[in-house]
Design a protein around this motif. Sequence first.
Motif, PDB file in Angstrom:
ATOM      1  N   UNK A  54     -26.844 -10.805  21.339  1.00 59.40           N
ATOM      2  CA  UNK A  54     -25.797 -11.730  20.887  1.00 59.40           C
ATOM      3  C   UNK A  54     -25.519 -11.554  19.394  1.00 59.40           C
ATOM      4  N   UNK A  55     -25.553 -10.339  18.930  1.00 56.76           N
ATOM      5  CA  UNK A  55     -25.413 -10.068  17.500  1.00 56.76           C
ATOM      6  C   UNK A  55     -24.132  -9.306  17.173  1.00 56.76           C
ATOM      7  N   UNK A  74     -31.134  -1.440  22.479  1.00 53.84           N
ATOM      8  CA  UNK A  74     -30.683  -2.286  23.582  1.00 53.84           C
ATOM      9  C   UNK A  74     -29.678  -3.285  23.026  1.00 53.84           C
ATOM     10  N   UNK A  75     -28.479  -3.285  23.586  1.00 55.33           N
ATOM     11  CA  UNK A  75     -27.443  -4.247  23.236  1.00 55.33           C
ATOM     12  C   UNK A  75     -27.318  -5.220  24.392  1.00 55.33           C
ATOM     13  N   UNK A  76     -27.534  -6.502  24.107  1.00 50.54           N
ATOM     14  CA  UNK A  76     -27.470  -7.541  25.141  1.00 50.54           C
ATOM     15  C   UNK A  76     -26.512  -8.610  24.650  1.00 50.54           C
ATOM     16  N   UNK A 102     -25.587  -5.394  29.470  1.00 49.85           N
ATOM     17  CA  UNK A 102     -26.587  -4.685  28.669  1.00 49.85           C
ATOM     18  C   UNK A 102     -26.170  -3.223  28.547  1.00 49.85           C
ATOM     19  N   UNK A 103     -26.314  -2.674  27.362  1.00 48.79           N
ATOM     20  CA  UNK A 103     -26.217  -1.236  27.160  1.00 48.79           C
ATOM     21  C   UNK A 103     -27.525  -0.734  26.564  1.00 48.79           C
ATOM     22  N   UNK A 104     -28.033   0.336  27.134  1.00 48.26           N
ATOM     23  CA  UNK A 104     -29.268   0.961  26.647  1.00 48.26           C
ATOM     24  C   UNK A 104     -28.951   2.386  26.231  1.00 48.26           C
ATOM     25  N   UNK A 105     -29.290   2.746  24.998  1.00 48.37           N
ATOM     26  CA  UNK A 105     -29.027   4.094  24.485  1.00 48.37           C
ATOM     27  C   UNK A 105     -30.304   4.659  23.890  1.00 48.37           C
ATOM     28  N   UNK A 106     -30.443   5.972  23.959  1.00 49.61           N
ATOM     29  CA  UNK A 106     -31.654   6.653  23.485  1.00 49.61           C
ATOM     30  C   UNK A 106     -31.314   7.528  22.287  1.00 49.61           C
ATOM     31  N   UNK A 107     -32.198   7.510  21.305  1.00 54.22           N
ATOM     32  CA  UNK A 107     -32.004   8.343  20.105  1.00 54.22           C
ATOM     33  C   UNK A 107     -32.321   9.810  20.433  1.00 54.22           C
TER      34      UNK A 107
END
Length: 346
Positions: free
Chosen positions: A249-250, A277-279, A341-346
């Motif tokens: 929520x940011x 992680x974007x929630x 939710x979006x999950x991304x990896x470096x």
Amino acid sequence: MSAHADLTLDDLTPILFGHAAFQCLNAGCELGLFPLLQREPHLSREEVRDRLGLADRAVDILLLGTTSLRLTRRVDGRYRNAPVIDQLFRDGQWEIFANVVAFEAHIVYEGQADFVASLRDNTNVGLRRIRGTGRDLYHRFAENPHLERVFYRYMRSWSELANPALLKEVDFGGVKKVLDVGGGDGVNAIALAQAHPHLEVTVLEIPATGPITRRRVADSGLSERITVHECDMFRDPFPTGADCVLFSHQLVIWDPERNVELLRRAHAALPPGGQVVIFSSISDDDGDGPLMAALDSVYFAALPAEGGMIYAWRQYEEWLRAAGFARSRRVPCASWTPHGILVATR
């Protein structure tokens, strides 16, 4: 193409008088109508009047409003809560819902009067209605203790409502340490630490919020695994050592340029293989809903900071690529709120 049905003239009524509809809902919460009817269903008008200490005219206006809006029901001359209100009480979510209503009433409502000006100027004109000198809503809470309490009750409630989806849909089993960016009073960190005993969490927050977070963490008995890092997230580098950065929520608060900057800071702080992680509430790529996402965007346009809205999935994916994250995946959440939710990896 939108699947929404065409509006009728009757459909325009709750839009035209939407401000009044909310006031009826808020009055039912603040005056205690809904908790009363939960404790004592099937009360007469006179019994409601006497229990709430209202005058005849006042109770007539209140019950006309809540019953016309289908928040209450009148059966054989007696009143009870609508099934959806009963369900909130049965599910233990009434306090959460009431805290959201209070946030809308005491913080959001007045600032939204400047929505048109905010669109014209492309900035949060409504912030002028919050006393203080801070550069955004969050930096003004220290000058408005009542609003600060209302806000953090709301954010805790909103997160408690949504966090089960985060815990269900994201695998934190292989994560050692989470950096919770803008983690508020620690509600996300506490939920993560309670669900995963191996996990350590650092909450990144502004100095004015840090003491609030530490008190909440101490009350939860998790001070050994949850720490607070005070800084300015746009000016100071993120602390290193975490293998997961959480934005809960940011990113809805800020404009696209600042969101890319925050994601770049997350990328720089993560090791290879680390994840972000974007929630958050997320809108559809087609730009036609969900309705809650559309209405909530009015708040983000008018009040908290110079930018923000309920962004679409594709926008987050564009920002993640711009920040250096090579791959990401979408995780829609099944809920009456538009969370994803979006999950991304470096």
